[in-house]
Design a protein around this motif. Structure first.
Motif, PDB file in Angstrom:
ATOM      1  N   GLY A 169       0.715  -0.958  -0.036  1.00 20.81           N
ATOM      2  CA  GLY A 169       0.075   0.059  -0.036  1.00 20.81           C
ATOM      3  C   GLY A 169       0.682   1.425  -0.084  1.00 20.81           C
ATOM      4  N   GLN A 170       0.266   2.400  -0.022  1.00 21.05           N
ATOM      5  CA  GLN A 170       0.777   3.722  -0.124  1.00 21.05           C
ATOM      6  C   GLN A 170       1.463   4.066   1.181  1.00 21.05           C
ATOM      7  OE1 GLN A 170      -1.615   7.041  -1.406  1.00 21.05           O
ATOM      8  NE2 GLN A 170       0.170   8.179  -1.475  1.00 21.05           N
ATOM      9  N   ASN A 171       0.843   3.480   2.195  1.00 22.38           N
ATOM     10  CA  ASN A 171       1.538   3.840   3.688  1.00 22.38           C
ATOM     11  C   ASN A 171       2.789   2.881   3.806  1.00 22.38           C
ATOM     12  OD1 ASN A 171      -0.677   5.756   4.482  1.00 22.38           O
ATOM     13  ND2 ASN A 171      -1.759   4.172   5.392  1.00 22.38           N
ATOM     14  N   ASP A 172       2.902   1.587   3.232  1.00 26.91           N
ATOM     15  CA  ASP A 172       3.876   0.977   3.402  1.00 26.91           C
ATOM     16  C   ASP A 172       5.059   1.542   2.449  1.00 26.91           C
ATOM     17  OD1 ASP A 172       2.601  -0.752   4.940  1.00 26.91           O
ATOM     18  OD2 ASP A 172       1.988  -2.200   3.460  1.00 26.91           O
ATOM     19  N   LEU A 173       4.929   2.080   1.351  1.00 24.32           N
ATOM     20  CA  LEU A 173       5.761   2.448   0.540  1.00 24.32           C
ATOM     21  C   LEU A 173       6.271   4.023   1.131  1.00 24.32           C
ATOM     22  CD1 LEU A 173       7.251   2.481  -2.372  1.00 24.32           C
ATOM     23  CD2 LEU A 173       5.277   3.697  -3.169  1.00 24.32           C
ATOM     24  N   MET A 174       5.504   4.713   1.640  1.00 25.14           N
ATOM     25  CA  MET A 174       5.748   5.988   2.404  1.00 25.14           C
ATOM     26  C   MET A 174       6.672   5.703   3.524  1.00 25.14           C
ATOM     27  SD  MET A 174       5.086   8.571   0.614  1.00 25.14           S
ATOM     28  CE  MET A 174       5.361   9.823   1.672  1.00 25.14           C
ATOM     29  N   GLY A 175       6.406   4.631   4.424  1.00 24.99           N
ATOM     30  CA  GLY A 175       7.219   4.315   5.554  1.00 24.99           C
ATOM     31  C   GLY A 175       8.422   3.741   5.034  1.00 24.99           C
ATOM     32  N   THR A 176       8.565   2.795   4.124  1.00 24.14           N
ATOM     33  CA  THR A 176       9.934   2.438   3.545  1.00 24.14           C
ATOM     34  C   THR A 176      10.729   3.730   2.816  1.00 24.14           C
ATOM     35  OG1 THR A 176       8.832   0.289   3.019  1.00 24.14           O
ATOM     36  CG2 THR A 176      10.859   0.982   1.836  1.00 24.14           C
ATOM     37  N   ALA A 177      10.048   4.556   2.292  1.00 22.96           N
ATOM     38  CA  ALA A 177      10.846   5.626   1.988  1.00 22.96           C
ATOM     39  C   ALA A 177      11.441   6.542   3.102  1.00 22.96           C
ATOM     40  CB  ALA A 177      10.026   6.443   1.195  1.00 22.96           C
ATOM     41  N   GLU A 178      10.596   6.545   4.050  1.00 25.59           N
ATOM     42  CA  GLU A 178      11.075   7.619   5.383  1.00 25.59           C
ATOM     43  C   GLU A 178      12.124   6.715   6.011  1.00 25.59           C
ATOM     44  OE1 GLU A 178       7.567   8.124   7.609  1.00 25.59           O
ATOM     45  OE2 GLU A 178       6.762   9.706   6.392  1.00 25.59           O
ATOM     46  N   ASP A 179      12.211   5.348   6.257  1.00 23.99           N
ATOM     47  CA  ASP A 179      13.150   4.769   6.809  1.00 23.99           C
ATOM     48  C   ASP A 179      14.515   4.736   5.983  1.00 23.99           C
ATOM     49  OD1 ASP A 179      11.493   4.104   8.640  1.00 23.99           O
ATOM     50  OD2 ASP A 179      10.971   1.812   7.893  1.00 23.99           O
ATOM     51  N   PHE A 180      14.459   4.640   4.589  1.00 28.40           N
ATOM     52  CA  PHE A 180      15.598   4.740   3.678  1.00 28.40           C
ATOM     53  C   PHE A 180      16.215   6.157   4.066  1.00 28.40           C
ATOM     54  CE2 PHE A 180      17.294   5.920  -0.174  1.00 28.40           C
ATOM     55  CZ  PHE A 180      18.605   5.368  -0.216  1.00 28.40           C
ATOM     56  N   ALA A 181      15.416   7.234   3.978  1.00 28.92           N
ATOM     57  CA  ALA A 181      15.965   8.551   4.168  1.00 28.92           C
ATOM     58  C   ALA A 181      16.422   8.740   5.374  1.00 28.92           C
ATOM     59  CB  ALA A 181      14.628   9.735   3.935  1.00 28.92           C
ATOM     60  N   ASP A 182      15.876   8.199   6.590  1.00 32.12           N
ATOM     61  CA  ASP A 182      16.507   8.368   8.108  1.00 32.12           C
ATOM     62  C   ASP A 182      17.800   7.716   7.852  1.00 32.12           C
ATOM     63  OD1 ASP A 182      14.341   9.850   8.842  1.00 32.12           O
ATOM     64  OD2 ASP A 182      13.513   8.144   9.872  1.00 32.12           O
ATOM     65  N   GLN A 183      17.940   6.450   7.149  1.00 31.96           N
ATOM     66  CA  GLN A 183      19.170   5.812   7.348  1.00 31.96           C
ATOM     67  C   GLN A 183      20.177   6.633   6.436  1.00 31.96           C
ATOM     68  OE1 GLN A 183      18.849   1.789   5.779  1.00 31.96           O
ATOM     69  NE2 GLN A 183      20.900   1.272   6.543  1.00 31.96           N
TER      70      GLN A 183
END
Length: 128
Positions: free
Chosen positions: A2-16
């Motif tokens: 879903g879109q929320n999972d995609l946004m969460g993955t993108a945020e995690d990648f950006a934080d890392q």
């Protein structure tokens, strides 16, 4: 996915990514800001004779004054770049780089070159 999972993955990648690169980003940003001055200073080093001859022929001031002008430009730009990158006397380095811009504007007659000004300002006055 879903879109929320995609946004969460993108945020995690950006934080890392930011955690790993946080210490380098200020240096990269400073390098980007002074890149024009750095390029111009290096170009003056490699084109010393051409720069000196241009100033001499434009002003008719002689070899010594033209060489002094090119040397002032070269040292002013490279010293300002080094000081900004090393985070020493950044305010004075920025004032020096601004002075170099003012000096070049007068020396190369950029202020009165309408064709140059229109080319440089085309992005804000040209119809879209």
């Amino acid at each position: 996915m879903g879109q929320n999972d995609l946004m969460g993955t993108a945020e995690d990648f950006a934080d890392q990514f930011l955690r790993v690169t946080k210490q380098y980003l200020p240096h990269v940003a400073r390098l980007c800001l002074i890149s024009t001055f750095l390029e111009d200073g290096v170009r003056m080093w490699f084109q010393w004779g051409e720069q000196r001859d241009y100033i001499d022929s434009t002003w008719g001031c002689g070899y010594l004054v033209a060489s002094t002008f090119v040397l002032l430009n070269l040292l002013g730009q490279l010293t300002g770049c080094i000081l900004v990158l090393s985070r020493n006397f950044v305010q004075y380095a920025c004032f020096g780089l601004f002075g170099i811009i003012a000096l070049q504007t007068i020396a190369y007659s950029i202020l009165w070159d309408l064709k140059f000004l229109m080319r440089s300002s085309r992005t804000w006055w040209a119809p879209r």
